[in-house]
Each structure stands twice: as structure tokens, then as C-alpha cells.
Scaffold this motif. Structure first.
Motif, PDB file in Angstrom:
ATOM      1  N   GLN A 117     101.413 100.200  45.702  1.00 36.86           N
ATOM      2  CA  GLN A 117     102.792 100.648  45.405  1.00 36.86           C
ATOM      3  C   GLN A 117     103.799  99.572  45.090  1.00 36.86           C
ATOM      4  OE1 GLN A 117     104.388 103.308  48.190  1.00 36.86           O
ATOM      5  NE2 GLN A 117     106.343 103.444  47.349  1.00 36.86           N
ATOM      6  N   PRO A 345     112.051 101.714  41.976  1.00 36.44           N
ATOM      7  CA  PRO A 345     111.955 103.044  41.523  1.00 36.44           C
ATOM      8  C   PRO A 345     112.541 104.116  42.121  1.00 36.44           C
ATOM      9  CG  PRO A 345     109.798 102.323  42.631  1.00 36.44           C
ATOM     10  CD  PRO A 345     110.778 101.013  42.583  1.00 36.44           C
ATOM     11  N   HIS A 346     112.732 104.991  41.529  1.00 35.03           N
ATOM     12  CA  HIS A 346     113.240 106.352  42.455  1.00 35.03           C
ATOM     13  C   HIS A 346     114.714 106.123  42.734  1.00 35.03           C
ATOM     14  CE1 HIS A 346     109.299 107.306  41.456  1.00 35.03           C
ATOM     15  NE2 HIS A 346     108.732 106.742  42.153  1.00 35.03           N
ATOM     16  N   GLY A 347     115.409 104.891  42.892  1.00 33.45           N
ATOM     17  CA  GLY A 347     116.600 104.853  43.246  1.00 33.45           C
ATOM     18  C   GLY A 347     116.782 104.542  44.957  1.00 33.45           C
ATOM     19  N   THR A 348     115.502 103.872  45.306  1.00 34.21           N
ATOM     20  CA  THR A 348     115.472 103.874  46.472  1.00 34.21           C
ATOM     21  C   THR A 348     115.342 102.185  46.854  1.00 34.21           C
ATOM     22  OG1 THR A 348     112.985 103.873  46.732  1.00 34.21           O
ATOM     23  CG2 THR A 348     114.109 105.744  47.224  1.00 34.21           C
ATOM     24  N   GLN A 353     111.567 101.671  51.039  1.00 39.52           N
ATOM     25  CA  GLN A 353     110.070 102.318  50.796  1.00 39.52           C
ATOM     26  C   GLN A 353     108.968 101.667  51.722  1.00 39.52           C
ATOM     27  OE1 GLN A 353     109.331 102.757  46.462  1.00 39.52           O
ATOM     28  NE2 GLN A 353     110.821 101.395  46.198  1.00 39.52           N
ATOM     29  N   ASP A 356     109.509 103.971  54.665  1.00 37.36           N
ATOM     30  CA  ASP A 356     108.835 105.310  54.598  1.00 37.36           C
ATOM     31  C   ASP A 356     107.338 105.156  54.605  1.00 37.36           C
ATOM     32  OD1 ASP A 356     111.659 106.122  54.104  1.00 37.36           O
ATOM     33  OD2 ASP A 356     111.449 106.130  52.049  1.00 37.36           O
TER      34      ASP A 356
END
Length: 377
Positions: A117, A345-348, A353, A356
Motif C-alpha cells: 500500500q 492518497p485519500h486525504g489522509t 494510514q 489504520d
């Protein structure tokens, strides 16, 4: 990390040694520390493990963790895509998820069956420095009416001795009418560095302060601020090239190692097709080494390596980046694309990440997940 509750079994600074002879001399203590860490893992049986870079130790730890069925998240991938690709099987066998900071690494690992990822590069998330040009000049004794060139020869003394001398020669033999700002890494003694510069008394006075003044060099503490305020830069290949890219400062990449080291690297380093075509080499048949060029998928910044790294060549490569030229505008635009490619990505955030991903793993563990989790990592 200790303030957040980390219990350090082994102190990394006690076992981190550079160089073959240094490692051999400290090997017994390093191995004892490693065994203590493995023993602690077997005793405490953590619910998950986060391994960060440091492949020579972490791949061994991953093997021990695998034996205990402890899931492994690996953050910041070793550069297996460049060399030592045989270690890829260790990732496939021992790593639950690889969290990478360069976009092409995700493609590389997924094509080889690894759950990878891309989380973005932490440097790309940092805000740009806020100090004004006038404030920066006042803080470091610079003339705000003159333009500045940043010199980044590396953060290790061996890199400085290999790279800085040519930069100093450029300042002496090919004056560009600019002042120079040289960030001093925390790993380098400022006085030793100043004395190294003053050692070239054939160019300027042997007194350190007089030498720095004569060659128009100011020693400064922070690389990011130097890159932000410089008109252009000369940067040794390494993490600093990513710093320069995300700041958006036009720069020239330089590097020099021993002939044997370069000869070996030239034969060992090979990029897979999804990262770089083996036919795209320079006039010396070298593949690019600057991370910024690999991220861009093209040579957006010039690389002067080994015999090409001369004072005259550096000055020639800098000139079009100092003036208001098409080359300067094009490089700034290309560096902006690199910065965008490195954004999470995805504003994080990248670290969020990784957190998470750990929470997702712990969700299958009897202990509760979340901020108040009692699971051990």
C-alpha cells in the motif's frame, strides 16, 4: 515514542554503527542486543509488529515473528527493486503488509504477489517553511540583496569529504556571483566542517571564519529552510533530493564514491521495467540514481556522477537554473508533479494510514482496537 508509552528493550542508538570495521568491532554487543529483542518478543508475544526500514535486522526479526504467527507491517521499504532482489522472497514469506512511501513501489510489490500500500511520503506532508527572506537573512548573516545557492553535500562525514570539495572548487574557480548556504546536519560537528573548508588555504585563508567569508559560505542549521530560500541548489544523491523536490527548489544532483564501489553498483543495480527501462542510460551508460528522477519516470534533474562531477560541470548545470529560463520553469513544473505524486492518497496522512493498518490487523485479535486498545505492538 517513549512519551507515547513505548517500552524500549534495545536502544537503536547503542547498536547503530557505520562501516565494516566498526560493525565487526561491535558485533558481540549488537548480537547480544538482537537476542534480547528476540527473547522479549517470545516472552511478550505482541499482537502485531511494525518494522521500519533497517532491512539487515528487520528481515531477521520478521522471520522470528512469522514463527510466532505475529502479523508484520513493514513501513518504508528497503530498495529491493534496485538490488538484492533475492530478498523479495523474504517479504513474500514474512511480511503481512508492506507500507511504501514511493508510488512505484506499490506497483512493484503487487506485481509480485505482495500486499503493498502506497501511503505517501512523510516529507511531502510537511508545510513549507514560514520564515521570510528578510528574517532568514537576518538570522544567518546573509545579504538579502544577493541571491543564494544551497550546497547539500550529505549528512555523513564520508559523503562530505567526497562531495564538498568539488562544490568548494566551484565557488572558487567558477564564481557565479551568489552567496552559498550550507546546512550542517546534526550528525556533523560544525567546527570540524568549518576547519575542513578552511583546509584549502591555496584558495582562501586557513582561518575558518576568514575562509567562510572569503568563499561566501554561511553554515546554517536546517536543510529545508535553505532549500526554500535558495535560488537553486547542488544536492548529493539521497533523501535531500526528495526534500528539494517537495520544496520545489531547482537543483543539480551530484555524487562520488570510490571507483570500486561505483563499478560494483553499476553492475548490481537493476530496475524492473515498471520503474525504469534498462535502455534509458546516460552517456556513460549509467542508470539514474536520484530518487526524484525515478519518481518522475524521466530525467527531470541533471545527475553529475563520478568523473562527470567536476566544478566546471556543476557551474554549467547551475547557470540555466539561476536565470529566468525555460529550463528553470520546466524543472519547477516537473518538481511540482513529483510533490503531487508523493502526497498521501485519500486525504489522509502517511503515519495515520500505517496506524489504520495496524488497527485493522488488531480487529481480529481478542483485545479491543482503537485508542484505548490493550493490544501490544
Amino acid at each position: 515514542m517513549e512519551e507515547a508509552g513505548l517500552d524500549r528493550v534495545v536502544r537503536a542508538e547503542d547498536v547503530a554503527h557505520m562501516g565494516i570495521t566498526e560493525v565487526i568491532r561491535h558485533m558481540p554487543r549488537v548480537y547480544r542486543a538482537y537476542r534480547s529483542l528476540v527473547a522479549s518478543i517470545k516472552e511478550r508475544r505482541p499482537d502485531a509488529a511494525i518494522l521500519i526500514d533497517f532491512p539487515d535486522v528487520n528481515f531477521r526479526l520478521a522471520r522470528e515473528l512469522k514463527k510466532l504467527d505475529i502479523p508484520v507491517i513493514y513501513f518504508v521499504s528497503p530498495q529491493l527493486w534496485a538490488w538484492k532482489r533475492r530478498r523479495l522472497r523474504w517479504v513474500q514469506q514474512r511480511v503481512t503488509r508492506m507500507m511504501v512511501i514511493f508510488p512505484f513501489e506499490e506497483r512493484f510489490y503487487r506485481a509480485r504477489g505482495v500486499d503493498a500500500q502506497f501511503v505517501g511520503h512523510p516529507l511531502a506532508e510537511l508545510p513549507k517553511p514560514t520564515s521570510s527572506r528578510a528574517e532568514y537573512a537576518a538570522a544567518h548573516g546573509l545579504d538579502p540583496a544577493r541571491e543564494w545557492i544551497a550546497l547539500l553535500p550529505g549528512s555523513r562525514w564520508k559523503e562530505i569529504t567526497a562531495n564538498l570539495e568539488v562544490m568548494l572548487e566551484m565557488a572558487h574557480r567558477f564564481p557565479l556571483g551568489y552567496d552559498y548556504i550550507l546546512p550542517v546536519a546534526s550528525t556533523i560537528d560544525r567546527k570540524v566542517l568549518a576547519n575542513f573548508i578552511a583546509g584549502h588555504d591555496e584558495w582562501w585563508p586557513a582561518n575558518a571564519d576568514a575562509a567562510l567569508k572569503a568563499c561566501h559560505i554561511r553554515l546554517v542549521p536546517d536543510a529545508r529552510e535553505a532549500l526554500y530560500h535558495a535560488r537553486a541548489s547542488v544536492v548529493a544523491s539521497g533523501t535531500a533530493t526528495v526534500q528539494a523536490a517537495v520544496i520545489g527548489n531547482p537543483f543539480v544532483v551530484v555524487y562520488r564514491v570510490s571507483r570500486l564501489t561505483f563499478w560494483l553498483a553499476k553492475r548490481l543495480v537493476r530496475y524492473p521495467a515498471e520503474i525504469w527501462s534498462s535502455t534509458q542510460v546516460d552517456l556513460d551508460r549509467n542508470l539514474p540514481i536520484a530518487m526524484v528522477n525515478l519518481i518522475a519516470g524521466g530525467r527531470i534533474v541533471p545527475e553529475l556522477l563520478q568523473t562527470r562531477f567536476t566544478a566546471e560541470n556543476v557551474a554549467a548545470a547551475l547557470r540555466p537554473l539561476l536565470a529566468d529560463t525555460r529550463e528553470r520553469d520546466r524543472m519547477i513544473a516537473n518538481l511540482a508533479e513529483v510533490r503531487r505524486a508523493l502526497q498521501p492518497p485519500h486525504g489522509t496522512g502517511s503515519i495515520q494510514q500505517v496506524s489504520d493498518a495496524v488497527e485493522a490487523l488488531l480487529a481480529g485479535v481478542p483485545q479491543a482496537s482503537g485508542p484505548n486498545s490493550t493490544a501490544s505492538v
